[in-house]
Design a protein around this motif. Structure first.
Motif, short mmCIF file in Angstrom:
data_model
loop_
_atom_site.label_atom_id
_atom_site.label_comp_id
_atom_site.label_asym_id
_atom_site.label_seq_id
_atom_site.Cartn_x
_atom_site.Cartn_y
_atom_site.Cartn_z
N VAL A 170 0.70 -1.16 0.03
CA VAL A 170 -0.09 0.02 0.16
C VAL A 170 0.97 1.18 0.01
N ARG A 225 -12.14 0.60 -10.70
CA ARG A 225 -11.65 1.85 -10.30
C ARG A 225 -12.74 2.90 -10.61
N ALA A 228 -15.23 2.62 -7.16
CA ALA A 228 -14.68 2.53 -5.97
C ALA A 228 -13.23 3.29 -5.90
N ARG A 229 -13.09 4.28 -4.75
CA ARG A 229 -11.76 4.83 -4.50
C ARG A 229 -11.04 4.33 -3.40
N ARG A 230 -11.46 3.60 -2.70
CA ARG A 230 -10.83 3.15 -1.39
C ARG A 230 -10.49 1.52 -1.73
N LEU A 231 -9.36 1.03 -1.04
CA LEU A 231 -8.55 0.00 -1.44
C LEU A 231 -9.63 -1.40 -1.28
N ARG A 232 -10.25 -1.48 -0.18
CA ARG A 232 -11.02 -2.70 0.11
C ARG A 232 -12.17 -2.76 -0.73
N PRO A 233 -13.05 -1.71 -0.82
CA PRO A 233 -13.87 -1.92 -1.84
C PRO A 233 -13.63 -1.98 -3.21
#
Length: 296
Positions: A170, A225, A228-233
Motif C-alpha cells: 500500500v 476503479r 470505488a476509490r478506497r482499496l478494500r472496496p
C-alpha cells in the motif's frame, strides 16, 4: 412443491450447461481464477504496472514451451517451466534497466516480444496446431482436478502473500521513494509482488492460455476503479466483477458455441466499457453531474 423446485433446478442446470461435469469444473475454475488474479490486478493497476502484466503473460511462454517439449501437456512440467521463464524474464529486464539506458518498461517490451516468438516456435517444433491453440488460448472447458487444485493453491497463495505484504505494498502504491527511504521492505514487497504476478499468470495460462491470461487480472481491476476509490472496496468489486463476468462469458460461449477464453475476456472488456461510461467515477457522471466543492 418439491417437484416444482426440482424441475426448476433441472431446467436451470440444463440452460446453463451445469448439468455437465466439464461445465461445473470450468465454472469452479473461473471462480478460483477471479479469487487469485483480480486482487493482484488491483495492486498491478495502482502501481501503474498493468502493461507489465501483459508483458509477463508472454514471458512465461518459452518456459512453458520447454516444459511441453520435455514432457508434453504435463501440468507440473509446464507450470514449473512457466514460473522459471517468468522469473528469468523479470530478472533480465530489471538487470537491463539497472545497467543500461533503457527503462524497465522498454526492456520488458523487448523481452516479451522475443519470448512470445520463441515460445510459439518451440511449441510448433513438436506439437500440432491444436497444441499451439491450447497453449495460446487455453482450455477452460477441459479443466481437470489437478488444474483446479493448482488454481485453488494459487488463490490461497495470492491472498496470503497480499496480507503478508499489505503495508509495504500500500505504501509503495502511494509513495515508493518514501518506502525505500524508511524501510528495507520495499525491495521485498516489489519482488514478492512480481512473484505473485508470475504464479497467477502461470495458473491462468492453464485455463485461458498465454494470450488471454492477463485479461482476468487487468480488466476487472480497471473496471473496479470506476466504482470505488478506497482499496478494500476496489478489491471486492474487482473480485466480484471477475467472477460474475467470467461465469457469464462461460455460459455465453456454451450457448453460442463460441471460443471460451476470448468470450470471457470480451465479457470482461464489456464490463470495463460499461463501468467507464456509467460507474460513479466514470465518464457520464464526470461530464454531467456537478462536482461538490468545499465551502469556505
Amino acid at each position: 412443491m418439491a417437484t416444482v423446485i426440482e424441475s426448476a433446478w433441472a431446467a436451470w442446470l440444463a440452460a446453463t450447461g451445469l448439468e455437465f461435469d466439464f461445465m461445473r469444473q470450468a465454472a469452479l475454475g473461473c471462480v478460483l481464477l477471479a479469487l487469485g488474479a483480480a486482487p493482484v490486478g488491483v495492486f498491478l493497476m495502482l502501481r501503474r504496472m498493468s502493461l507489465m502484466g501483459d508483458a509477463m503473460s508472454h514471458a512465461i511462454l518459452p518456459g512453458a514451451a520447454v516444459g511441453y517439449l520435455l514432457a508434453g501437456l504435463s501440468l507440473p512440467a509446464m507450470t514449473l517451466g512457466g514460473v522459471v521463464g517468468g522469473v528469468l524474464v523479470a530478472a533480465g529486464a530489471a538487470a537491463v534497466a539497472r545497467h543500461t539506458v533503457l527503462r524497465e518498461d522498454a526492456a520488458l517490451a523487448a523481452f516479451y516480444l522475443v519470448s512470445l516468438a520463441l515460445g510459439v516456435t518451440l511449441v510448433s517444433m513438436r506439437g500440432s496446431a491444436v497444441d499451439l491453440l491450447h497453449v495460446l488460448f487455453g482450455s477452460v472447458l477441459a479443466l481437470d482436478e489437478p488444474v483446479l487444485l493448482l488454481l485453488a493453491a494459487v488463490a490461497l497463495l495470492s491472498w496470503g502473500g497480499l496480507l503478508l505484504l499489505w503495508r509495504p505494498l500500500v505504501m509503495e502504491c502511494v509513495d515508493p521513494a518514501f518506502l525505500r527511504g524508511i524501510s528495507r521492505w520495499g525491495g521485498v514487497a516489489h519482488h514478492g509482488f512480481l512473484a505473485l504476478v508470475v504464479v497467477n499468470l502461470v495458473a491462468a495460462f492453464h485455463a485461458l492460455g498465454t494470450l488471454m491470461a492477463v485479461g482476468v487480472m487487468v480488466l476487472p481491476a480497471a473496471a473496479a476503479r470506476f466504482w470505488a476509490r478506497r482499496l478494500r472496496p476496489l478489491l471486492a468489486v474487482a473480485v466480484l466483477g471477475a467472477m460474475a463476468l467470467s461465469l457469464l462469458g462461460l455460459w455465453l460461449s456454451y450457448l453460442a458455441d463460441w471460443p471460451t477464453s476470448p468470450t470471457i475476456v470480451l465479457m470482461l472488456g464489456g464490463w470495463y466499457a460499461l463501468s467507464m461510461l456509467l460507474g460513479p467515477f466514470g465518464w457520464w457522471r464526470q461530464q454531467h453531474v456537478p462536482q461538490r466543492h468545499l465551502k469556505g
